[in-house]
Design a protein around this motif. Structure first.
Motif, PDB file in Angstrom:
ATOM      1  N   LEU A 217       0.837  -1.207   0.000  1.00 10.89           N
ATOM      2  CA  LEU A 217       0.000   0.000   0.000  1.00 10.89           C
ATOM      3  C   LEU A 217       0.872   1.257   0.000  1.00 10.89           C
ATOM      4  O   LEU A 217       0.576   2.226  -0.692  1.00 10.89           O
ATOM      5  N   ARG A 218       1.967   1.220   0.749  1.00 12.09           N
ATOM      6  CA  ARG A 218       2.875   2.363   0.803  1.00 12.09           C
ATOM      7  C   ARG A 218       3.597   2.540  -0.534  1.00 12.09           C
ATOM      8  O   ARG A 218       3.638   3.645  -1.086  1.00 12.09           O
ATOM      9  N   LEU A 219       4.138   1.464  -1.070  1.00 17.14           N
ATOM     10  CA  LEU A 219       4.907   1.545  -2.311  1.00 17.14           C
ATOM     11  C   LEU A 219       4.039   1.886  -3.523  1.00 17.14           C
ATOM     12  O   LEU A 219       4.400   2.726  -4.335  1.00 17.14           O
ATOM     13  N   LYS A 220       2.917   1.203  -3.650  1.00 14.30           N
ATOM     14  CA  LYS A 220       2.106   1.313  -4.864  1.00 14.30           C
ATOM     15  C   LYS A 220       1.143   2.497  -4.827  1.00 14.30           C
ATOM     16  O   LYS A 220       0.929   3.137  -5.845  1.00 14.30           O
ATOM     17  N   PHE A 221       0.560   2.774  -3.667  1.00 17.19           N
ATOM     18  CA  PHE A 221      -0.489   3.800  -3.582  1.00 17.19           C
ATOM     19  C   PHE A 221      -0.152   4.955  -2.657  1.00 17.19           C
ATOM     20  O   PHE A 221      -0.985   5.837  -2.449  1.00 17.19           O
ATOM     21  N   ASN A 222       1.021   4.931  -2.047  1.00 16.08           N
ATOM     22  CA  ASN A 222       1.437   5.971  -1.113  1.00 16.08           C
ATOM     23  C   ASN A 222       0.456   6.104   0.056  1.00 16.08           C
ATOM     24  O   ASN A 222       0.137   7.206   0.509  1.00 16.08           O
ATOM     25  N   LYS A 223      -0.037   4.968   0.540  1.00 13.30           N
ATOM     26  CA  LYS A 223      -0.973   4.928   1.673  1.00 13.30           C
ATOM     27  C   LYS A 223      -0.224   4.504   2.930  1.00 13.30           C
ATOM     28  O   LYS A 223       0.499   3.512   2.933  1.00 13.30           O
TER      29      LYS A 223
ATOM     30  N   LYS B 274      -7.694  -8.181  12.614  1.00 16.43           N
ATOM     31  CA  LYS B 274      -7.839  -9.092  11.477  1.00 16.43           C
ATOM     32  C   LYS B 274      -7.190  -8.587  10.191  1.00 16.43           C
ATOM     33  O   LYS B 274      -7.038  -9.343   9.245  1.00 16.43           O
ATOM     34  N   GLY B 275      -6.848  -7.301  10.122  1.00 16.22           N
ATOM     35  CA  GLY B 275      -6.304  -6.763   8.879  1.00 16.22           C
ATOM     36  C   GLY B 275      -6.231  -5.249   8.913  1.00 16.22           C
ATOM     37  O   GLY B 275      -5.639  -4.670   9.807  1.00 16.22           O
ATOM     38  N   ILE B 276      -6.871  -4.608   7.918  1.00 13.66           N
ATOM     39  CA  ILE B 276      -6.913  -3.141   7.885  1.00 13.66           C
ATOM     40  C   ILE B 276      -8.333  -2.681   7.597  1.00 13.66           C
ATOM     41  O   ILE B 276      -9.152  -3.429   7.048  1.00 13.66           O
ATOM     42  N   THR B 277      -8.618  -1.424   7.940  1.00 15.01           N
ATOM     43  CA  THR B 277      -9.938  -0.861   7.721  1.00 15.01           C
ATOM     44  C   THR B 277      -9.817   0.625   7.408  1.00 15.01           C
ATOM     45  O   THR B 277      -8.767   1.230   7.611  1.00 15.01           O
ATOM     46  N   ASP B 278     -10.915   1.204   6.930  1.00 12.33           N
ATOM     47  CA  ASP B 278     -11.019   2.643   6.638  1.00 12.33           C
ATOM     48  C   ASP B 278     -10.083   3.103   5.523  1.00 12.33           C
ATOM     49  O   ASP B 278      -9.685   4.261   5.475  1.00 12.33           O
ATOM     50  N   LEU B 279      -9.733   2.196   4.620  1.00 11.39           N
ATOM     51  CA  LEU B 279      -8.890   2.540   3.479  1.00 11.39           C
ATOM     52  C   LEU B 279      -9.756   3.120   2.371  1.00 11.39           C
ATOM     53  O   LEU B 279     -10.808   2.570   2.052  1.00 11.39           O
ATOM     54  N   ILE B 280      -9.343   4.235   1.816  1.00 10.13           N
ATOM     55  CA  ILE B 280     -10.055   4.852   0.699  1.00 10.13           C
ATOM     56  C   ILE B 280      -9.154   4.793  -0.530  1.00 10.13           C
ATOM     57  O   ILE B 280      -8.011   5.250  -0.488  1.00 10.13           O
ATOM     58  N   LEU B 281      -9.685   4.192  -1.601  1.00  8.80           N
ATOM     59  CA  LEU B 281      -8.952   4.063  -2.850  1.00  8.80           C
ATOM     60  C   LEU B 281      -9.804   4.572  -4.009  1.00  8.80           C
ATOM     61  O   LEU B 281     -11.027   4.564  -3.924  1.00  8.80           O
TER      62      LEU B 281
ATOM     63  N   GLU C 238      -7.425   2.098  -8.277  1.00  7.12           N
ATOM     64  CA  GLU C 238      -6.640   1.497  -7.203  1.00  7.12           C
ATOM     65  C   GLU C 238      -7.355   0.287  -6.615  1.00  7.12           C
ATOM     66  O   GLU C 238      -6.727  -0.737  -6.314  1.00  7.12           O
ATOM     67  N   LEU C 239      -8.678   0.392  -6.462  1.00  6.04           N
ATOM     68  CA  LEU C 239      -9.467  -0.720  -5.940  1.00  6.04           C
ATOM     69  C   LEU C 239      -9.373  -1.925  -6.873  1.00  6.04           C
ATOM     70  O   LEU C 239      -9.178  -3.055  -6.421  1.00  6.04           O
ATOM     71  N   ALA C 240      -9.481  -1.693  -8.169  1.00  9.54           N
ATOM     72  CA  ALA C 240      -9.360  -2.790  -9.140  1.00  9.54           C
ATOM     73  C   ALA C 240      -7.980  -3.440  -9.043  1.00  9.54           C
ATOM     74  O   ALA C 240      -7.851  -4.669  -9.081  1.00  9.54           O
ATOM     75  N   THR C 241      -6.961  -2.625  -8.873  1.00  4.55           N
ATOM     76  CA  THR C 241      -5.593  -3.149  -8.769  1.00  4.55           C
ATOM     77  C   THR C 241      -5.412  -3.961  -7.499  1.00  4.55           C
ATOM     78  O   THR C 241      -4.843  -5.056  -7.538  1.00  4.55           O
ATOM     79  N   ILE C 242      -5.901  -3.457  -6.372  1.00  5.76           N
ATOM     80  CA  ILE C 242      -5.711  -4.182  -5.111  1.00  5.76           C
ATOM     81  C   ILE C 242      -6.508  -5.486  -5.120  1.00  5.76           C
ATOM     82  O   ILE C 242      -6.051  -6.508  -4.614  1.00  5.76           O
ATOM     83  N   LYS C 243      -7.697  -5.475  -5.730  1.00  8.14           N
ATOM     84  CA  LYS C 243      -8.480  -6.713  -5.850  1.00  8.14           C
ATOM     85  C   LYS C 243      -7.674  -7.770  -6.593  1.00  8.14           C
ATOM     86  O   LYS C 243      -7.680  -8.940  -6.231  1.00  8.14           O
ATOM     87  N   GLN C 244      -6.990  -7.347  -7.640  1.00  6.71           N
ATOM     88  CA  GLN C 244      -6.191  -8.255  -8.449  1.00  6.71           C
ATOM     89  C   GLN C 244      -4.980  -8.771  -7.664  1.00  6.71           C
ATOM     90  O   GLN C 244      -4.617  -9.937  -7.767  1.00  6.71           O
ATOM     91  N   MET C 245      -4.365  -7.913  -6.874  1.00 10.44           N
ATOM     92  CA  MET C 245      -3.126  -8.248  -6.170  1.00 10.44           C
ATOM     93  C   MET C 245      -3.327  -9.177  -4.981  1.00 10.44           C
ATOM     94  O   MET C 245      -2.432  -9.955  -4.653  1.00 10.44           O
ATOM     95  N   LEU C 246      -4.465  -9.088  -4.315  1.00  9.52           N
ATOM     96  CA  LEU C 246      -4.664  -9.828  -3.074  1.00  9.52           C
ATOM     97  C   LEU C 246      -4.637 -11.337  -3.289  1.00  9.52           C
ATOM     98  O   LEU C 246      -5.115 -11.841  -4.301  1.00  9.52           O
ATOM     99  N   SER C 247      -4.096 -12.039  -2.325  1.00 10.65           N
ATOM    100  CA  SER C 247      -4.035 -13.493  -2.385  1.00 10.65           C
ATOM    101  C   SER C 247      -5.323 -14.094  -1.821  1.00 10.65           C
ATOM    102  O   SER C 247      -6.187 -13.393  -1.299  1.00 10.65           O
ATOM    103  N   LYS C 248      -5.389 -15.405  -1.915  1.00  8.36           N
ATOM    104  CA  LYS C 248      -6.599 -16.134  -1.486  1.00  8.36           C
ATOM    105  C   LYS C 248      -6.827 -16.065   0.019  1.00  8.36           C
ATOM    106  O   LYS C 248      -7.927 -16.342   0.480  1.00  8.36           O
ATOM    107  N   ASN C 249      -5.807 -15.686   0.794  1.00  9.65           N
ATOM    108  CA  ASN C 249      -5.981 -15.618   2.247  1.00  9.65           C
ATOM    109  C   ASN C 249      -6.492 -14.249   2.709  1.00  9.65           C
ATOM    110  O   ASN C 249      -6.503 -13.960   3.891  1.00  9.65           O
TER     111      ASN C 249
END
Length: 138
Positions: A84-90, A101-108, A112-123
């Motif tokens: 998130l820091r490298l790709k989106f400067n978040k 459990k993870g992260i919350t309150d992220l605004i993309l 960016e949302l399409a990209t992160i959906k693609q990048m995420l793994s099955k876990n």
């Protein structure tokens, strides 16, 4: 078409190059020349030769990773935060909050949302609540 799965360290190498102004065309050119020496000064902890090895195994797959994107084989919370820091400067506590459990309150943006959906793994499970996103790990 399904995206090519890559390791988290490989994703870090690619996104570090991109974050330092190296274009996709430059990445492909240097990999085709099998010359990663210009990148050694960007980050001395990475063995960018691994990208050459990946491309040598399958030139078509490597080109797809660069041009079409990729997904990460197995994502960790710290891996996600770094991407998130490298790709989106978040930045944590500024652009999102870490939870148990993870992260919350992220605004993309939509892109960016399409990209992160693609990048995420099955876990990972991505939830969209209006304009806010949360990503849980299991």
């Amino acid at each position: 078409m399904e995206t090519i799965k890559i390791s988290l360290p490989t994703a870090f190498m690619l996104e570090t190059l991109r974050a330092n102004g190296v274009t996709d065309e430059q990445i492909l050119k240097q990999i085709n020349k099998k010359d990663v020496s210009p990148w050694q000064k960007i980050d001395t902890t990475f063995d960018f030769q691994e990208l050459v090895n990946l491309a040598t195994n399958s030139e078509k797959d490597f080109e797809s990773i660069i041009t079409d994107g990729y997904s990460v084989k197995f994502m960790t919370i710290n891996g996600l935060k770094n991407l998130l820091r490298l790709k989106f400067n978040k930045i944590q506590d500024q652009d999102y909050q870490q939870t148990e459990k993870g992260i919350t309150d992220l605004i993309l943006t939509e892109q960016e949302l399409a990209t992160i959906k693609q990048m995420l793994s099955k876990n990972c499970i991505l939830h969209v609540y209006g304009n806010k996103i949360s990503i849980d790990f299991y």
